[in-house]
Design a protein around this motif. Structure first.
Motif, PDB file in Angstrom:
ATOM      1  N   UNK A  66    -106.358 -46.415   8.847  1.00  0.00           N
ATOM      2  CA  UNK A  66    -105.958 -45.020   8.940  1.00  0.00           C
ATOM      3  C   UNK A  66    -104.786 -44.694   8.035  1.00  0.00           C
ATOM      4  N   UNK A  67    -103.783 -45.577   8.009  1.00  0.00           N
ATOM      5  CA  UNK A  67    -102.612 -45.356   7.163  1.00  0.00           C
ATOM      6  C   UNK A  67    -102.987 -45.366   5.688  1.00  0.00           C
ATOM      7  N   UNK A  68    -103.853 -46.317   5.291  1.00  0.00           N
ATOM      8  CA  UNK A  68    -104.251 -46.415   3.880  1.00  0.00           C
ATOM      9  C   UNK A  68    -105.069 -45.205   3.450  1.00  0.00           C
ATOM     10  N   UNK A  69    -106.008 -44.782   4.296  1.00  0.00           N
ATOM     11  CA  UNK A  69    -106.835 -43.632   3.954  1.00  0.00           C
ATOM     12  C   UNK A  69    -105.998 -42.362   3.883  1.00  0.00           C
ATOM     13  N   UNK A  70    -105.112 -42.178   4.860  1.00  0.00           N
ATOM     14  CA  UNK A  70    -104.240 -41.005   4.848  1.00  0.00           C
ATOM     15  C   UNK A  70    -103.351 -40.991   3.618  1.00  0.00           C
ATOM     16  N   UNK A  71    -102.821 -42.159   3.247  1.00  0.00           N
ATOM     17  CA  UNK A  71    -101.978 -42.247   2.059  1.00  0.00           C
ATOM     18  C   UNK A  71    -102.737 -41.907   0.789  1.00  0.00           C
ATOM     19  N   UNK A  72    -103.997 -42.353   0.722  1.00  0.00           N
ATOM     20  CA  UNK A  72    -104.815 -42.051  -0.456  1.00  0.00           C
ATOM     21  C   UNK A  72    -105.087 -40.556  -0.567  1.00  0.00           C
ATOM     22  N   UNK A  73    -105.321 -39.911   0.559  1.00  0.00           N
ATOM     23  CA  UNK A  73    -105.576 -38.465   0.556  1.00  0.00           C
ATOM     24  C   UNK A  73    -104.333 -37.697   0.097  1.00  0.00           C
ATOM     25  N   UNK A  74    -103.173 -38.115   0.586  1.00  0.00           N
ATOM     26  CA  UNK A  74    -101.919 -37.450   0.179  1.00  0.00           C
ATOM     27  C   UNK A  74    -101.647 -37.699  -1.299  1.00  0.00           C
ATOM     28  N   UNK A  75    -101.875 -38.940  -1.753  1.00  0.00           N
ATOM     29  CA  UNK A  75    -101.637 -39.274  -3.160  1.00  0.00           C
ATOM     30  C   UNK A  75    -102.546 -38.481  -4.086  1.00  0.00           C
ATOM     31  N   UNK A  76    -103.711 -38.090  -3.576  1.00  0.00           N
ATOM     32  CA  UNK A  76    -104.641 -37.291  -4.381  1.00  0.00           C
ATOM     33  C   UNK A  76    -104.208 -35.834  -4.463  1.00  0.00           C
ATOM     34  N   UNK A  77    -103.109 -35.473  -3.792  1.00  0.00           N
ATOM     35  CA  UNK A  77    -102.557 -34.131  -3.902  1.00  0.00           C
ATOM     36  C   UNK A  77    -103.074 -33.126  -2.907  1.00  0.00           C
ATOM     37  N   UNK A  78    -103.609 -33.616  -1.763  1.00  0.00           N
ATOM     38  CA  UNK A  78    -104.196 -32.693  -0.789  1.00  0.00           C
ATOM     39  C   UNK A  78    -103.236 -32.283   0.335  1.00  0.00           C
ATOM     40  N   UNK A  79    -102.003 -32.752   0.292  1.00  0.00           N
ATOM     41  CA  UNK A  79    -101.015 -32.331   1.290  1.00  0.00           C
ATOM     42  C   UNK A  79    -100.947 -33.259   2.481  1.00  0.00           C
ATOM     43  N   UNK A  80     -99.855 -33.099   3.260  1.00  0.00           N
ATOM     44  CA  UNK A  80     -99.595 -34.014   4.374  1.00  0.00           C
ATOM     45  C   UNK A  80    -100.520 -33.791   5.565  1.00  0.00           C
TER      46      UNK A  80
END
Length: 410
Positions: free
Chosen positions: A364-378
């Motif tokens: 969950x942490x890795x997937x959430x981090x990847x989504x944020x890194x892609x610029x989709x917001x917190x």
């Protein structure tokens, strides 16, 4: 002169011979152990800056001790369960509790050495008994429970972990800030000692729990239903951690929360966990399979709702508590399902549930981090988490159909 004879040691009763009040006290002692485990696992995050300052390292380097603990859990949970099948369950639970005392005592003593490597080794040792403790304690509680109350018994023991997020972690963190971070782990040692003494004097011989061998325990790994259940836990529970990991940034940057109020938000999570664990035990006893499906559906729903509600401080906090509630509702059902599908390899199967939950944390942490890194917001990790819950539902469908077919054939 006649030799002085010592009084004979009173034999421990069998589990079928104990009274209902004694059974509840034994379960309460197990819950104290779970409370201490929850405290030692999560308080490190709050004390990380103090630990980093004490050892003269940056916080990201100090953060490796969190990974060290998780590594101990992932290795120890299945490893200990597979290798200790022949040990009587009472003796094994006492040894595991002693191991938890030792690991956290070494954590306290690591402050004297000034070596981060010693501290990391102590945290690995602390994590090794974690999963096996929950496995053996949960199975023991279920074995002692009256008919139709296995889910409630497992939830009772697991409640200690949930309560720790509300009471234990804040108390230990406050103590660590006042008296130095080792004091927090000294408190944990004291809690484990209380658990150890209570189990030593009160826990009966678990005569209804069969001894198993190494090959018997490993047989759990050959059962497709075990793997399907572990997959449901790893994928479905990961959605909760995709939000939890980044909750501070979400509430502060998106909702405009004053950082000083973050403990109140985390308390919503803790309360949701406590109530959800209690509710999950009753769902598991009422209808196991559909209890899992209900929990996964609701996890997906509340995660989608969190994306939209996280712009408001109050609604976002309440919704965050609901994410915790339905995530915790899932755990007792998964534990019992593993017990039911594992045959004689219940100890390893139950331990795999703890490994699955820790893998869910990382996923969950890795997937959430990847989504944020892609610029989709917190807030975007909430959508990713909902996707994980939906994927878990897709795993549940064949697992349910295959099990129903095998039960009909039997």
């Amino acid at each position: 002169m006649k030799p002085v004879s010592l009084p004979a040691r009173r034999p421990r009763p069998r589990q079928t011979e104990i009274s209902e009040p004694r059974r509840i006290i034994v379960m309460l002692a197990m819950a104290v152990g779970a409370f201490a485990i929850g405290t030692t696992e999560f308080v490190t995050m709050g004390l990380l800056s103090l630990i980093a300052e004490d050892f003269g390292v940056t916080e990201d380097v100090a953060g490796r001790i969190i990974s060290a603990y998780a590594l101990g859990v992932v290795i120890g949970a299945p490893g200990i369960a597979a290798l200790t099948g022949r040990l009587p369950r009472r003796r094994l639970l006492l040894l595991l509790t002693f191991g938890l005392v030792l690991g956290n005592l070494l954590t306290v003593l690591a402050a004297v050495t000034g070596s981060l490597w010693v501290l990391m080794a102590a945290r690995v040792i602390s994590g090794l008994p974690h999963g096996a403790y929950f496995s053996v304690a949960g199975l023991s509680a279920a074995s002692m429970a009256p008919p139709g109350q296995r889910g409630q018994a497992i939830a009772f023991v697991g409640m200690g972990l949930s309560v720790a997020t509300v009471v234990g972690v804040p108390a230990a963190q406050a103590l660590g800030q006042l008296a130095g971070w080792p004091a927090a782990y000294a408190l944990v040692v004291a809690l484990f000692l209380i658990c150890l003494v209570a189990l030593w004097f009160l826990m009966p011989h678990m005569t209804q729990m069969k001894a198993t061998g190494f090959r018997t325990e490993l047989s759990a790994l050959t059962k497709s239903q075990v793997w399907l259940t572990v997959a449901m836990g790893t994928v479905g529970f990961g959605g909760m951690f995709s939000v939890y990991t980044y909750i501070s940034w979400t509430m502060v940057d998106r909702a405009g929360l004053d950082p000083a109020w973050m403990p109140a938000v985390l308390m919503c999570y803790g309360v949701g966990s406590v109530v959800g664990n209690w509710f999950g035990g009753r769902i598991a006893d009422r209808n196991l399979e559909f209890g899992i499906l209900f929990s996964l559906i609701m996890i997906a729903v509340v995660l989608v709702c969190f994306y939209f509600s996280s712009t408001n401080i109050i609604l976002g906090s309440i919704n965050f508590g609901l994410v915790s509630f339905f995530g915790s509702t899932l755990i007792p059902s998964l534990q019992i399902r593993l017990m039911d599908v594992a045959g004689d390899a219940q100890t390893l199967a139950a331990a795999l549930n703890q490994s699955a939950l820790n893998l869910a944390n990382a996923l969950g942490a890795a997937l959430g981090g990847a989504v944020i890194a892609a610029g989709h917001g917190y807030a975007a990790p909430a959508f990713a988490g909902a996707g994980l819950a939906a994927a878990a539902i897709l795993v549940w469908i064949p697992a349910f159909l295959l099990r129903r077919r095998s039960l009909a054939a039997a």
